[in-house]
Write an enzyme that holds these catalytic residues in place. Structure first.
Site, PDB file in Angstrom:
ATOM      1  N   GLU A  63       0.797  -1.196  -0.069  1.00  0.00           N
ATOM      2  CA  GLU A  63      -0.045  -0.029  -0.011  1.00  0.00           C
ATOM      3  C   GLU A  63       0.657   1.222  -0.083  1.00  0.00           C
ATOM      4  OE1 GLU A  63      -3.274   1.735   3.112  1.00  0.00           O
ATOM      5  OE2 GLU A  63      -3.422  -0.328   2.800  1.00  0.00           O
ATOM      6  N   ASP A  64       1.930   1.260   0.701  1.00  0.00           N
ATOM      7  CA  ASP A  64       2.705   2.637   0.950  1.00  0.00           C
ATOM      8  C   ASP A  64       4.149   2.489   0.436  1.00  0.00           C
ATOM      9  OD1 ASP A  64       0.433   3.466   2.392  1.00  0.00           O
ATOM     10  OD2 ASP A  64       1.362   2.756   4.366  1.00  0.00           O
TER      11      ASP A  64
END
Length: 177
Positions: A63-64
């Site tokens: 996600e990051d």
């Protein structure tokens, strides 16, 4: 072998998150978060399933960071990949839609993914109690707590110890359960 797999996961996450910081005023290294999530699972939730702990360490990498879900499978196997995929938001969607989907999808996650989500929420709620992130108002913190309570409602029945800790935080904020 299992301990080596777990350490490999933390090493991978540390490298991927190396330049990231939390949004607290101290700019805490981001890696503290996935380590803390895994620690909550192990120390407070009594979880010793190495794949769950690996997924906790890796839960924000796709996600990051530039990590792909295929990388997770290549280095950590299908089971860890599956858990990480279940707890990863689709960043191509607007933020409000991602938040809505977390609430809707929470009851349908695997037990392993629910464990990671519970510990992740517990860590984040404790962090918000400790300090308000830069750029956040008290109202935004309260709204996060209300939204988190909706997500947690769909995770209930997974780990009573973690749920009890989360409930203390909700009760202290006046969030009805």
């Amino acid at each position: 072998m299992e301990i080596m797999d777990l350490v490999k996961s933390f090493d991978f996450a540390a490298k991927k998150h190396r330049d990231q910081r939390r949004s607290d005023p101290q700019k805490t290294p981001y890696i503290n978060h996935p380590i803390g999530v895994a620690n909550i699972l192990c120390q407070e939730g009594g979880i010793t399933d190495v794949e769950v702990l690996q997924a906790a360490a890796l839960h924000d990498t796709v996600e990051d960071t530039d990590t792909t879900i295929e990388e997770i499978e290549k280095y950590f196997g299908k089971s860890v990949r599956s858990i990480v995929a279940e707890v990863t938001d689709d960043k191509s969607l607007p933020k409000q839609e991602r938040k809505r989907l977390q609430v809707v999808n929470a009851p349908h996650k695997s037990k392993q993914a629910k464990l990671v989500k519970l510990a992740d929420k517990l860590y984040n709620l404790r962090d918000l109690n400790r300090v308000t992130p830069e750029g956040w108002t008290e109202e935004r913190v309260h709204e996060y707590f209300k939204w988190a309570s909706q997500v947690v409602a769909g995770l209930r029945g997974t780990n009573q110890a973690l749920e009890d800790e989360i409930d203390v935080l909700f009760n202290n904020r006046g969030i009805s359960l």
